[in-house]
Design a protein around this motif. Structure first.
Motif, PDB file in Angstrom:
ATOM      1  N   SER A 197       0.950  -1.157   0.101  1.00  0.00           N
ATOM      2  CA  SER A 197      -0.050  -0.110  -0.222  1.00  0.00           C
ATOM      3  C   SER A 197       0.851   1.268  -0.116  1.00  0.00           C
ATOM      4  O   SER A 197       0.693   2.187  -0.603  1.00  0.00           O
ATOM      5  CB  SER A 197      -0.747  -0.121   1.137  1.00  0.00           C
ATOM      6  OG  SER A 197      -1.594   1.315   1.450  1.00  0.00           O
ATOM      7  N   VAL A 198       1.896   1.247   0.776  1.00  0.00           N
ATOM      8  CA  VAL A 198       2.737   2.475   0.998  1.00  0.00           C
ATOM      9  C   VAL A 198       3.506   2.721  -0.269  1.00  0.00           C
ATOM     10  O   VAL A 198       3.735   3.722  -0.798  1.00  0.00           O
ATOM     11  CB  VAL A 198       3.767   2.225   2.155  1.00  0.00           C
ATOM     12  CG1 VAL A 198       4.824   3.317   2.017  1.00  0.00           C
ATOM     13  CG2 VAL A 198       2.976   2.341   3.556  1.00  0.00           C
ATOM     14  N   LEU A 199       4.000   1.650  -0.852  1.00  0.00           N
ATOM     15  CA  LEU A 199       4.823   1.578  -2.204  1.00  0.00           C
ATOM     16  C   LEU A 199       4.053   2.342  -3.035  1.00  0.00           C
ATOM     17  O   LEU A 199       4.688   2.925  -4.243  1.00  0.00           O
ATOM     18  CB  LEU A 199       5.337   0.384  -2.526  1.00  0.00           C
ATOM     19  CG  LEU A 199       6.559  -0.243  -1.714  1.00  0.00           C
ATOM     20  CD1 LEU A 199       6.828  -1.700  -2.007  1.00  0.00           C
ATOM     21  CD2 LEU A 199       7.830   0.597  -1.597  1.00  0.00           C
ATOM     22  N   LEU A 211      11.698   3.169   2.539  1.00  0.00           N
ATOM     23  CA  LEU A 211      12.131   1.826   2.269  1.00  0.00           C
ATOM     24  C   LEU A 211      13.157   1.120   3.140  1.00  0.00           C
ATOM     25  O   LEU A 211      12.937  -0.009   3.458  1.00  0.00           O
ATOM     26  CB  LEU A 211      12.817   1.705   0.669  1.00  0.00           C
ATOM     27  CG  LEU A 211      11.951   1.924  -0.443  1.00  0.00           C
ATOM     28  CD1 LEU A 211      12.516   2.409  -1.757  1.00  0.00           C
ATOM     29  CD2 LEU A 211      10.928   0.740  -0.786  1.00  0.00           C
ATOM     30  N   GLU A 212      13.918   2.085   3.609  1.00  0.00           N
ATOM     31  CA  GLU A 212      14.900   1.623   4.736  1.00  0.00           C
ATOM     32  C   GLU A 212      14.307   1.235   6.049  1.00  0.00           C
ATOM     33  O   GLU A 212      14.465   0.061   6.577  1.00  0.00           O
ATOM     34  CB  GLU A 212      15.891   2.822   5.025  1.00  0.00           C
ATOM     35  CG  GLU A 212      17.073   2.260   6.146  1.00  0.00           C
ATOM     36  CD  GLU A 212      17.718   0.984   5.583  1.00  0.00           C
ATOM     37  OE1 GLU A 212      18.490   0.318   6.430  1.00  0.00           O
ATOM     38  OE2 GLU A 212      18.130   0.727   4.406  1.00  0.00           O
ATOM     39  N   GLN A 260      14.380  -2.863   7.471  1.00  0.00           N
ATOM     40  CA  GLN A 260      14.563  -3.105   8.907  1.00  0.00           C
ATOM     41  C   GLN A 260      13.572  -3.644   9.506  1.00  0.00           C
ATOM     42  O   GLN A 260      13.648  -4.757  10.366  1.00  0.00           O
ATOM     43  CB  GLN A 260      14.933  -1.783   9.599  1.00  0.00           C
ATOM     44  CG  GLN A 260      16.325  -1.062   9.137  1.00  0.00           C
ATOM     45  CD  GLN A 260      16.483   0.174   9.915  1.00  0.00           C
ATOM     46  OE1 GLN A 260      16.630  -0.015  11.248  1.00  0.00           O
ATOM     47  NE2 GLN A 260      17.121   1.076   9.461  1.00  0.00           N
ATOM     48  N   ALA A 261      12.430  -3.340   9.212  1.00  0.00           N
ATOM     49  CA  ALA A 261      11.293  -4.039   9.864  1.00  0.00           C
ATOM     50  C   ALA A 261      11.169  -5.396   9.551  1.00  0.00           C
ATOM     51  O   ALA A 261      10.767  -6.240  10.183  1.00  0.00           O
ATOM     52  CB  ALA A 261       9.902  -3.328   9.556  1.00  0.00           C
ATOM     53  N   LEU A 296      12.688  -5.378  -0.822  1.00  0.00           N
ATOM     54  CA  LEU A 296      12.853  -3.831  -0.674  1.00  0.00           C
ATOM     55  C   LEU A 296      14.185  -3.218  -0.706  1.00  0.00           C
ATOM     56  O   LEU A 296      14.517  -2.208  -1.122  1.00  0.00           O
ATOM     57  CB  LEU A 296      12.136  -3.511   0.493  1.00  0.00           C
ATOM     58  CG  LEU A 296      10.570  -3.861   0.582  1.00  0.00           C
ATOM     59  CD1 LEU A 296       9.676  -3.546   1.772  1.00  0.00           C
ATOM     60  CD2 LEU A 296      10.094  -3.117  -0.785  1.00  0.00           C
ATOM     61  N   ARG A 297      15.328  -4.008  -0.342  1.00  0.00           N
ATOM     62  CA  ARG A 297      16.600  -3.693  -0.486  1.00  0.00           C
ATOM     63  C   ARG A 297      17.163  -3.289  -1.939  1.00  0.00           C
ATOM     64  O   ARG A 297      17.608  -2.348  -2.123  1.00  0.00           O
ATOM     65  CB  ARG A 297      17.475  -4.593   0.126  1.00  0.00           C
ATOM     66  CG  ARG A 297      19.098  -4.192   0.217  1.00  0.00           C
ATOM     67  CD  ARG A 297      19.425  -2.901   0.956  1.00  0.00           C
ATOM     68  NE  ARG A 297      19.398  -3.305   2.306  1.00  0.00           N
ATOM     69  CZ  ARG A 297      19.623  -2.274   3.167  1.00  0.00           C
ATOM     70  NH1 ARG A 297      19.531  -1.030   2.878  1.00  0.00           N
ATOM     71  NH2 ARG A 297      19.684  -2.401   4.593  1.00  0.00           N
TER      72      ARG A 297
END
Length: 245
Positions: free
Chosen positions: A61-63, A78-79, A83-84, A97-98
């Motif tokens: 949703s965020v992307l 994204l970072e 991490q999450a 995502l990285r």
């Protein structure tokens, strides 16, 4: 429900509300970490699965909403998700995502050279992806690492040592890329083989069912036919007997 369970429930609720409010900061990550501390394995796995499902949905949703944001803000978000996902042990989403973050930096490096992704970052990422069996992502990262050398003027240098070092690095990347390609292909073949075996097993089961039904039908027919013949013989015997007064 115990007080501990209520606290956990409240913490999860708080974390979800922060994500939905787009609070993508260190404080939110600390709350996420606290959800996974001092918990038995069964409860831990349950919480992890729940959070993985929630975070995957939220990240998608965020992307979709990132395009309108400045590049530096996109990278920070994204970072945060990288991490999450690492915290909740969703390595596939973490690496995916990285990779997205690296590509975003790479695309915008023409405008801001500070965003450039160096060879070392790409190859380290490729090795991490390989270690976790995400071969397709590793192959793409290797391609990006090789592209770094195409724009690197050091390959034109007359310094023999520097040139030799870079040629060795290129050889290493190509070897890793070839391995990733083979592994990805093997993974695909294995998936096809599993699907083929499933289909054959299904066909065998269906065929067996048909055979059983056919046998049952044949046995039933023979049984009924035998009764008819037996009754016919009885009738003929009765007809041959003289009538009684």
């Amino acid at each position: 429900m115990s007080n501990g369970e209520i606290t956990i429930s409240e913490q999860i609720s708080l974390f979800r509300s922060l994500i939905q409010a787009k609070r993508f900061d260190d404080g939110t990550l600390r709350i996420l970490e606290s959800l996974l501390i001092t918990r038995d394995i069964k409860s831990l796995l349950h919480v992890q699965r729940s959070l993985q499902h929630f975070m995957r949905h939220q990240s998608i949703s965020v992307l979709r909403q990132l395009n309108a944001l400045p590049v530096h803000r996109k990278l920070l978000i994204l970072e945060f998700f990288v991490q999450a996902f690492a915290i909740i042990s969703d390595l596939e989403s973490c690496l995916a995502l990285r990779y997205e973050a690296f590509v975003l930096r790479d695309v915008n490096s023409a405008v801001d050279v500070r965003l450039s992704v160096c060879y070392g970052e790409w190859i380290a990422f490729a090795e991490q992806a390989m270690d976790n069996r995400f071969y397709a992502i590793a192959r793409k990262a290797c391609e990006k690492a090789l592209a770094c050398f195409e724009t690197n003027d050091i390959l034109k240098t007359k310094d023999a040592d520097a040139l030799s070092e870079h040629m060795e690095a290129i050889r290493k990347v190509k070897k890793l890329k070839d391995l990733a390609t083979v592994k990805a292909s093997s993974q695909s073949v294995q998936a096809q083989t599993v699907e083929y075996l499933k289909r054959k097993i299904t066909e065998h089961d269906e065929g067996s069912t048909l055979v059983v039904k056919k046998k049952q039908h044949s046995a039933s027919f023979l049984f009924r036919n035998g009764i008819k013949k037996h009754n016919m013989r009885k009738l003929q015997e009765l007809q041959r007997q003289p009538a009684r007064a």
